[in-house]
Motif scaffolding. Sequence first.
Motif, short mmCIF file in Angstrom:
data_model
loop_
_atom_site.label_atom_id
_atom_site.label_comp_id
_atom_site.label_asym_id
_atom_site.label_seq_id
_atom_site.Cartn_x
_atom_site.Cartn_y
_atom_site.Cartn_z
N ILE A 101 0.84 -1.20 0.00
CA ILE A 101 0.00 0.00 0.00
C ILE A 101 0.87 1.25 0.00
O ILE A 101 0.62 2.20 -0.76
CB ILE A 101 -0.95 0.00 1.21
N GLU A 102 1.90 1.25 0.82
CA GLU A 102 2.78 2.41 0.91
C GLU A 102 3.49 2.67 -0.41
O GLU A 102 3.70 3.83 -0.80
CB GLU A 102 3.81 2.20 2.02
N ALA A 103 3.85 1.61 -1.13
CA ALA A 103 4.51 1.78 -2.43
C ALA A 103 3.58 2.46 -3.43
O ALA A 103 4.01 3.30 -4.23
CB ALA A 103 4.97 0.42 -2.96
N VAL A 104 2.30 2.10 -3.40
CA VAL A 104 1.33 2.73 -4.29
C VAL A 104 1.15 4.20 -3.92
O VAL A 104 1.13 5.08 -4.78
CB VAL A 104 -0.02 1.99 -4.24
N VAL A 105 1.03 4.48 -2.62
CA VAL A 105 0.87 5.86 -2.17
C VAL A 105 2.10 6.69 -2.55
O VAL A 105 1.99 7.82 -3.03
CB VAL A 105 0.64 5.90 -0.64
#
Length: 271
Positions: free
Chosen positions: A163-167
């Motif tokens: 999720i953090e990579a997408v954000v």
Amino acid sequence: MSPIPRDARSVGDDPATGSLERAAALLDAFDAAHRELGLAKLVERSGLPRSTVHRTASRMVQLGWLDKPGDRYRIGNRLFELSGLVPVRHELREAVLPYLQDLYAAARTTVQLGVLDSARVLVVEKITGHRPMPMLSQVGGVVPAHCSGLGRVILAWSDEETIEAVVASGLSRRTPRTITSPEVLRRELVAIHERGWAYEREEGNLGVSCVAGPIFDFTGKVAAALSVTGPTAVVHPDRVGPAVRMASAAATRAYSTRRWAAPRPQLELPS
């Protein structure tokens, strides 16, 4: 718009670089909007010297990686033949396709199958019937994960690192409805996890909405997603959601066990 360039210095005529990097740069020049390219355009989009493009492309034509009917290049049939051996197509698609067909029969609008690829979703399969939607990505195309039903439902069952990579990649605004706040996106992912399916309303394309469900592998990890996508007036979450949830559960059973489930339940939309 040109594709995301590789480091041009690493794919030029430097003997230390390999022919594979140059071939990859040429293949990256093609996309859904650029299916055929003349030499000048191939040079522009690959970032390679003209002589390198001409030499490399000629060899790729000989290998069947590219085709050149006339003065324009296009992806060759050999790559199409090999694509059928890719696990995401050979295993996932073959296991899930019957349930996509059932879902299309129930919804009568576009259904899709996708997998997460970095911050994007790769479209693995798509059924449109007689009502095509040209604004949607074709098979082999990609859509942003943060503003697509397919991407959202995969992220809802993904770990924090994913999720953090997408954000971190940036939550670009595709329409006035696109969620661009990391906090709002995270709240939406929690709601999707609790509900069991995602509903995306006109965040990727105005007038188009999507309901998506997750597909899990034999370890219980989310592996893919399927969706019903169509005009907002047609895709009602209260009617489509239960059918999507049933299809994703059936697809999970088939994919996680690597065998066909029988008999398949017939999907019906509530009246």
